[in-house]
Design a protein around this motif. Structure first.
Motif, short mmCIF file in Angstrom:
data_model
loop_
_atom_site.label_atom_id
_atom_site.label_comp_id
_atom_site.label_asym_id
_atom_site.label_seq_id
_atom_site.Cartn_x
_atom_site.Cartn_y
_atom_site.Cartn_z
N PRO A 1 0.73 -1.18 0.12
CA PRO A 1 -0.01 0.01 -0.03
C PRO A 1 0.76 1.12 -0.06
CG PRO A 1 -0.83 -1.58 1.52
CD PRO A 1 0.51 -2.21 1.25
N LEU A 2 1.97 1.20 0.62
CA LEU A 2 2.83 2.48 0.82
C LEU A 2 3.15 2.85 -0.55
CD1 LEU A 2 4.42 4.43 2.51
CD2 LEU A 2 6.21 2.87 2.39
N ARG B 1 -7.47 -1.39 1.93
CA ARG B 1 -6.40 -2.22 2.64
C ARG B 1 -5.99 -1.52 4.00
NH1 ARG B 1 -1.78 -4.89 -0.57
NH2 ARG B 1 -1.88 -6.10 1.53
N GLU B 2 -5.93 -0.07 3.97
CA GLU B 2 -5.79 0.67 5.24
C GLU B 2 -6.70 1.68 5.54
OE1 GLU B 2 -1.41 1.83 4.36
OE2 GLU B 2 -0.78 0.03 4.94
N PRO B 3 -7.75 1.36 6.04
CA PRO B 3 -8.51 2.46 6.27
C PRO B 3 -8.25 3.52 7.36
CG PRO B 3 -9.12 0.20 7.19
CD PRO B 3 -8.09 -0.14 6.37
N ASP B 4 -7.33 3.25 7.98
CA ASP B 4 -6.74 4.16 9.09
C ASP B 4 -5.59 5.01 8.23
OD1 ASP B 4 -8.44 3.31 10.84
OD2 ASP B 4 -7.21 2.06 11.79
N ARG C 1 -10.77 11.19 6.72
CA ARG C 1 -9.33 11.23 7.22
C ARG C 1 -9.41 12.05 8.68
NH1 ARG C 1 -6.79 17.16 5.61
NH2 ARG C 1 -4.97 17.11 6.82
N PHE C 2 -10.24 12.95 8.84
CA PHE C 2 -10.56 13.55 10.42
C PHE C 2 -10.99 12.61 11.09
CE2 PHE C 2 -11.26 17.45 7.74
CZ PHE C 2 -10.02 18.26 8.35
N LEU C 3 -11.98 11.64 10.88
CA LEU C 3 -12.26 10.58 11.94
C LEU C 3 -11.17 9.80 12.42
CD1 LEU C 3 -14.69 9.12 13.19
CD2 LEU C 3 -14.93 7.73 11.33
#
Length: 230
Positions: A116-117, A148-151, A179-181
């Motif tokens: 993902p990076l 894949r990376e929801p955070d 993003r803010f969440l």
């Protein structure tokens, strides 16, 4: 505990040792500065680790010409190593050469399609281009990163920019809310999610997700107030 561990005398695998040496070289080049790096890895040392360390040291020292020279040497010897291509792309990007940095990042992502990076780096470069014809591709890439990376706040931020550039303000607001969440900025998440709700058709997947974020942001605000009241 170590003395009782059944793995206490287990030898490191060659793969782990190789990764460890690369990590050491990268950290030395990135953190210790050029003089210290050249003392440990002089130009006479043409090993992978030495070239890698010097590439980062030159890069950090803004000596882009020598940084590119070192990383080109690595790519010539190890053309299938995705992270050498990524490093070349980063060096070019930091010179403001966005378009020139794109092919190297595309190659890095092709060589390691499940990282993902690297996908995020590719999406970022496509967004940074002034060519809006690449925004659809960038959005597809960045959406896969967030699945894949929801955070991954950086991916959501880039996705918001890409949607905004296409004129889809509802989806841009929704991505900003995500993003803010994930960063715990519940007031901003709530505001962006409510804005997205107003711009989307009721019952659509985007509208439903906005409702979820509204609820989650309100819960987060209540929890923050509860903790603050202790």
């Amino acid at each position: 505990r170590l003395s009782r561990s059944p793995a206490r005398n287990a030898p490191d695998t060659p793969e782990n040792l190789e990764r460890f040496k690369r990590m050491q070289a990268k950290l030395i080049g990135y953190l210790d500065g050029l003089p210290a790096t050249l003392r440990k890895y002089p130009q006479s040392d043409t090993s992978l680790y030495a070239r890698y360390a010097r590439a980062f040291a030159y890069f950090r020292g803004l000596d882009f010409q020598n940084a590119i020279k070192e990383v080109d040497g690595l790519i010539a010897l190890y053309p299938k190593d995705a992270y050498f291509h990524e490093l070349k792309s980063d060096i070019l990007l930091n010179q403001g050469k966005v378009a020139e940095s794109l092919p190297s990042m595309q190659e890095a992502q092709r060589l390691a399609p499940n990282e993902p990076l690297l996908a995020l780096g590719l999406g970022q470069r496509m967004v940074a281009l002034e060519d809006n014809s690449r925004l659809g591709e960038a959005i597809d890439i960045l959406k896969k990163v967030t699945v894949r990376e929801p955070d991954n706040g950086a991916a959501w931020q880039q996705l918001a920019v890409a949607y905004g550039r296409t004129g889809d303000i509802g989806m841009a607001s929704l991505a900003s809310a995500e993003r803010f969440l994930v960063s715990g900025s519940y007031r901003d998440a709530l505001g962006q999610a409510e804005r997205a709700s107003r711009m989307m058709k009721e019952g659509t997947p985007g509208w439903l997700r906005a409702q979820d974020i509204v609820a989650a942001a309100k819960d987060g605000q209540r929890e923050d107030r509860r903790r603050g009241g202790r």
